[in-house]
Design an enzyme around this catalytic site. Structure first.
Site, mmCIF file in Angstrom:
data_model
loop_
_atom_site.group_PDB
_atom_site.id
_atom_site.type_symbol
_atom_site.label_atom_id
_atom_site.label_comp_id
_atom_site.label_asym_id
_atom_site.label_seq_id
_atom_site.Cartn_x
_atom_site.Cartn_y
_atom_site.Cartn_z
ATOM 1 N N ASP A 25 0.829 -1.201 0.000
ATOM 2 C CA ASP A 25 0.000 0.000 0.000
ATOM 3 C C ASP A 25 0.863 1.249 0.000
ATOM 4 O OD1 ASP A 25 0.917 -0.592 2.578
ATOM 5 O OD2 ASP A 25 -0.762 0.411 3.548
ATOM 6 N N ASP A 31 -5.419 -2.832 -3.002
ATOM 7 C CA ASP A 31 -4.545 -1.841 -3.626
ATOM 8 C C ASP A 31 -3.937 -2.424 -4.902
ATOM 9 O OD1 ASP A 31 -4.976 -1.370 -0.805
ATOM 10 O OD2 ASP A 31 -3.490 0.218 -0.894
ATOM 11 N N GLU A 66 -2.244 8.928 -1.096
ATOM 12 C CA GLU A 66 -3.236 7.980 -0.580
ATOM 13 C C GLU A 66 -4.638 8.578 -0.600
ATOM 14 O OE1 GLU A 66 -2.661 6.992 3.563
ATOM 15 O OE2 GLU A 66 -3.901 5.194 3.385
ATOM 16 N N ARG A 99 5.258 4.573 6.231
ATOM 17 C CA ARG A 99 4.817 4.493 7.623
ATOM 18 C C ARG A 99 4.912 3.054 8.133
ATOM 19 N NH1 ARG A 99 -1.154 5.809 5.657
ATOM 20 N NH2 ARG A 99 -1.911 3.701 5.223
ATOM 21 N N ASP A 100 4.450 2.826 9.342
ATOM 22 C CA ASP A 100 4.538 1.475 9.910
ATOM 23 C C ASP A 100 3.417 0.602 9.352
ATOM 24 O OD1 ASP A 100 2.424 2.721 11.088
ATOM 25 O OD2 ASP A 100 2.924 2.171 13.150
ATOM 26 N N GLU A 101 3.466 0.401 8.049
ATOM 27 C CA GLU A 101 2.434 -0.394 7.394
ATOM 28 C C GLU A 101 3.106 -1.226 6.294
ATOM 29 O OE1 GLU A 101 -1.252 1.415 7.127
ATOM 30 O OE2 GLU A 101 -2.191 -0.314 6.237
HETATM 31 C C1 RAM Z 1 -4.945 1.219 4.729
HETATM 32 C C2 RAM Z 1 -3.984 0.770 3.706
HETATM 33 C C3 RAM Z 1 -4.544 0.320 2.401
HETATM 34 C C4 RAM Z 1 -5.995 -0.001 2.429
HETATM 35 C C5 RAM Z 1 -6.469 -0.392 3.786
HETATM 36 C C6 RAM Z 1 -7.938 -0.664 3.876
HETATM 37 O O1 RAM Z 1 -4.396 1.075 5.999
HETATM 38 O O2 RAM Z 1 -3.035 1.765 3.520
HETATM 39 O O3 RAM Z 1 -4.319 1.228 1.380
HETATM 40 O O4 RAM Z 1 -6.203 -1.046 1.504
HETATM 41 O O5 RAM Z 1 -6.158 0.557 4.748
#
Ligand code: RAM
Length: 859
Positions: free
Chosen positions: A464, A477, A737, A468-470
């Protein structure tokens, strides 16, 4: 004459880790002859010793063939050839290589640091006078491992191969030289079900006499911080990194020596004090152990490595292109104050800095995508990702076990010349197959932003966001962006490997997790959501369309049906009301909400209908009929429940109309009214969109399909909020985003979720290929075998150039204004045919170049 080129084995160039018994051999074609037609092909495979397989002459124009000869021997080099004959009988040949992978791991074990702190060196040492104070998170990190083993060879080898992987990340060395240029090796897979290994040709690195095999090993995804689950930050797969390596040396007498990771290795921490993907890396050369990767180093003070696992586990040969440094950027601006220097690289990117020496003080580098109102680095949106490197080094250096998403870097703590700093850009090193350039610098910037978003979010896994911490493999996506991404670059091998992880993660009940690789530490995302879980159907379909890959459909057909059954069984009346998992809806739409049952049911209809087409391609006619019937029932339920009398869809949002129209959910006679309402809604807003992740992909294609490409272009060129143009005018160099990531009135959106590098809203890239440049294919074509070049000509553009390295060969298009005419030029490779369309004018096109002209007034 027709020339084969771009030879691939399982969709990779010259791989060294082929472990399939029947790899697919493929090639592309080119020719200078107009109308060139391939009539037959012939493939041979040989090893150094023997001719192994000869396909014989096969009729037809196929450009792929599965190996079907005697069993391939592991760890062997093969040469393969393809010969293509044209209609005049002229033949042309091309040659390439591949090597088979390892299947015997005997004597090789996973090694790592002795977890007991009573060895010669305390691995968790923390210097009291350390120039960098550990934070809450860094205090628990251990230094990356330095592992080495010396060995002797009586003579220089005729052939040597190093096979290496890590539970963690590894940088291998032989005799002081870095082996290969892979980064973040072995990439991220679901390590419980598959860990990739890489094999390098190291023949030139191994010498007569003493040699040293060495490796640095960091935590990476294996044991470092991953994602944002606050109950489970790190240690997702294991608690400490491990190395597995195998060196095979063949000598002139036919002898073979094999040595690998075992208890004879020695380990010591070095100048990398800690390293983590999300936190950053700390390098301190006062801990340097000079010369440790090479010969003549005394490691008697190092402690023995520990065997941490004798079972090699689920090893597979690397399937896709490795991550590499693919670009290097210099600063475009520098802002210095007494306490800090901020470097602007002019581009939001993913990677890390190459830094000049700072021998006396630790240089602290923080990374951010934006500056705040005071011109200081904005990092709130990184959440818990510290994204901070510290470097005290006597020589120029760079981190290797971390990466950051940033445009700006803030340097403090030491005085270095900022003009010497470089940003190394990391990405999976796939071939960039497509490009569109236009007379509009604005549109070119948008295309560039989409491309940079893909570069930064295809780092081993399609993610995505990268900062960040993701940084997780969110299924929706990639589902919405794949039709763009698979034209921009050849992602066949990478996405197939990712789909393997998706299948492994599918729950026994058929549900598909929201993130792949599935996070082993949490069940938060296990319950498939509309548009997310549907990736199991739609991503394989995209791969089939882009690359003609039927095998991916075959492999995914069972799993995709289990997913569709999972939804259908819980929603027998066709409306997807129950079990929608995390039910995100049309994620991050603005000003308009689409009811979630509308999004869900529309997706269910679309995915089921797509599965029916897949069944048809696979020749599963009965399954196709069954799925078709099911899709019709879902559509009927959708119409019944959500379509009002006056051409309204429940929710009355742009996305509601887009899904209904794009996915043929409404009967034909009701479509004009629905489309009129959609157009009305967009026009009432002054050609502005409201769509989120899902609706946006359908916007321009649907407007074009139903006859309003001009409105699609209005949206494309829109500069007011919300639009792509708005982000560009506010400095975006990647896709944001959220439409409102930053606005003049509101400033930054919530730091809780505000990435400036998310490819999802860049899904318009597909339409830019198909309708701006005209690179598209017939509805029933796959792999661009039968093109349909029908660009929408718009007064805002003077000319457009398109290029696609399609599986069968290169396609180029160009349209340009010449006086009162539009001139369309299409060039196709041998074996590819189709139609070019300019206004009402249709022309058959075939190999070579075709030119079509029409008056501007006619198009
Ligand atoms: C966010 C992500 C991603 C999305 C979900 C639902 O945290 O960045 O883009 O698919 O949520």
């Amino acid at each position: 004459m027709i020339e084969p080129y771009r030879l691939r084995v399982d969709a990779r160039a010259e791989p060294r880790e082929v472990d399939a018994p029947d790899p697919e051999l493929s090639w592309a074609l080119r020719s200078d002859d107009r109308g060139a037609t391939p009539v037959s092909y012939r493939v041979t495979v040989r090893s150094a010793a023997d001719a192994l397989w000869d396909s014989g002459i096969r009729e037809g124009d196929s450009t792929r063939l599965r190996y079907d000869g005697p069993p391939l021997i592991p760890e062997t080099s093969y040469v393969w050839t393809v010969e293509v004959e044209d209609r005049q009988g002229a033949r042309s040949r091309a040659e390439s290589t591949f090597e088979t992978g390892v299947c015997d791991w005997s004597g090789v074990v996973w090694i790592g640091r002795d977890p007991e702190p009573n060895g010669a060196i305390d691995a968790t040492d923390r210097d009291s006078d350390a120039p960098v104070r550990p934070t809450l998170r860094t205090k628990d990190l251990s230094p990356p491992l330095q592992l080495r083993r010396a060995f002797a060879t009586p003579a220089a080898p005729v052939r040597a191969r190093l096979t290496v992987t890590a539970r963690g990340l590894v940088v291998p060395y032989i005799n002081g030289a870095r082996v290969g240029d892979d980064e973040l090796l072995p990439g991220w897979t679901d390590y419980r079900t598959r860990i990739q290994y890489r094999t390098f040709d190291v023949t030139d690195l191994v010498h007569t006499g003493e040699n040293v095999l060495a490796a640095e090993v960091g935590e990476g995804w294996w044991s470092g911080f991953v994602g944002f689950d606050h109950r489970h930050h790190a240690h997702h797969y294991g608690t400490a990194p491990q190395l597995l390596a195998r060196l095979v040396i063949d000598d002139t007498d036919g002898g073979r020596t094999v040595l690998g990771t075992d208890e004879s290795w020695r380990e010591h921490a070095g100048r990398r004090r800690w390293a983590d993907l999300l936190i950053g890396e700390y390098i301190d050369s006062t801990h340097e152990t000079p010369g440790w990767t090479g010969r003549g180093f005394d490691d008697s003070g190092w402690r023995p490595a520990q065997v941490l696992d004798a079972d090699p586990g689920p090893l597979i040969g690397q399937r896709d292109e490795p991550v590499r440094v693919v670009d290097e950027l210099a600063p475009v601006a520098v802002d210095r104050t007494a306490s800090r220097t901020i470097i602007d690289f002019g581009q939001n990117l993913v990677g890390r800095l190459r830094l000049p020496a700072s021998p006396d003080h630790a240089l602290t580098v923080r990374h951010g995508e934006m500056l705040d109102a005071d011109g200081e680095l904005y990092t709130d949106n990184l959440r818990s990702a510290e994204a901070t490197d510290h470097v005290r080094s006597t020589t120029p250096t760079e981190p290797v076990f971390t990466f950051h998403g940033f445009r700006y870097a803030e340097l403090s703590g030491a005085d270095v010349d900022p003009t010497q700093v470089r940003a190394a850009v990391l990405s999976s090193d796939v071939e960039w197959t497509g490009e569109v350039t236009t007379s509009s610098p604005f549109l070119n910037r948008l295309i560039g932003n989409i491309r940079w978003g893909q570069l930064g979010n295809v780092v081993s896994v399609p993610t995505d966001c990268p900062q960040r911490d993701e940084r997780l493999g969110w299924t929706a996506d990639v589902q919405v962006f794949a039709p763009t991404a698979t034209l921009n670059a050849d992602l066949q091998a990478l996405l197939r490997r990712w789909l393997d992880d998706l299948v492994s993660a599918q729950l026994p009940n058929g549900s598909v997790p929201d993130v792949i690789p599935r996070s082993p530490g949490t069940t938060l995302f296990d319950y498939g959501a509309p548009g997310w879980g549907d990736a199991i159907v739609l991503v394989p379909w995209t791969l089939y369309r882009a690359y003609g890959d039927v095998d991916v459909l075959r492999a995914m057909f069972g799993p995709m049906r289990r997913w569709l059954d999972y939804v259908a069984e819980r929603n027998p009346d066709g409306l997807w009301r129950s079990r929608r998992g995390n039910d995100y809806g049309d994620w991050l739409s603005v000003d308009e909400h689409t009811p979630k049952e509308v999004v869900a049911t529309a997706y269910h209809a679309h995915a089921t209908a797509t599965a029916a087409r897949i069944a048809e391609v696979l020749g599963e006619h009965e399954a196709a009929r069954e799925l078709d019937t099911r899709a019709a029932l879902i559509r009927a339920a959708f119409v019944e429940a959500f379509l009002g009398e006056k051409g309204r869809v429940h929710g009355d949002s742009q996305t509601a109309y887009l899904m209904t129209l794009a996915w043929d959910l409404a009967p034909e006679d009701r479509r004009p009214a629905l489309f009129a309402r959609l157009v009305d809604k967009i026009e009432q807003r002054g050609a502005r969109l409201t769509t989120g992740f899902h609706g946006v992909a359908l916007l321009c294609p649907t407007l074009t399909r139903f006859g309003r490409p001009d409105l699609a272009y209005d949206l494309l060129f829109q500069r007011e909020f919300p639009s792509w143009g708005f982000s560009i005018d506010n400095g975006a160099t990647t896709i944001w985003e959220r439409w409102d990531g930053w606005t003049p009135d509101g400033g930054f959106q919530t730091p809780e979720m505000n990435s400036f590098n998310h490819y999802s809203l860049g899904s318009v890239g597909q339409w830019i290929y198909s309708d701006v440049a005209g690179i598209a294919q017939a509805d029933d074509s796959a792999g661009f075998r039968r093109v349909l070049v029908a660009p929408s000509i718009d007064p805002r553009l003077e000319w457009v150039n398109g290029r696609l390295q399609a599986p069968h060969g290169e396609i180029t298009t160009r349209w340009v204004r010449e006086g009162d005419e539009i001139v369309l030029t299409v060039t196709l490779p041998p074996g590819t045919t189709g139609t070019a369309r300019l206004g009402a004018r249709d022309a058959e096109v075939r190999a070579g170049t075709t030119v079509l002209r029409a008056l501007v007034t006619e198009v």
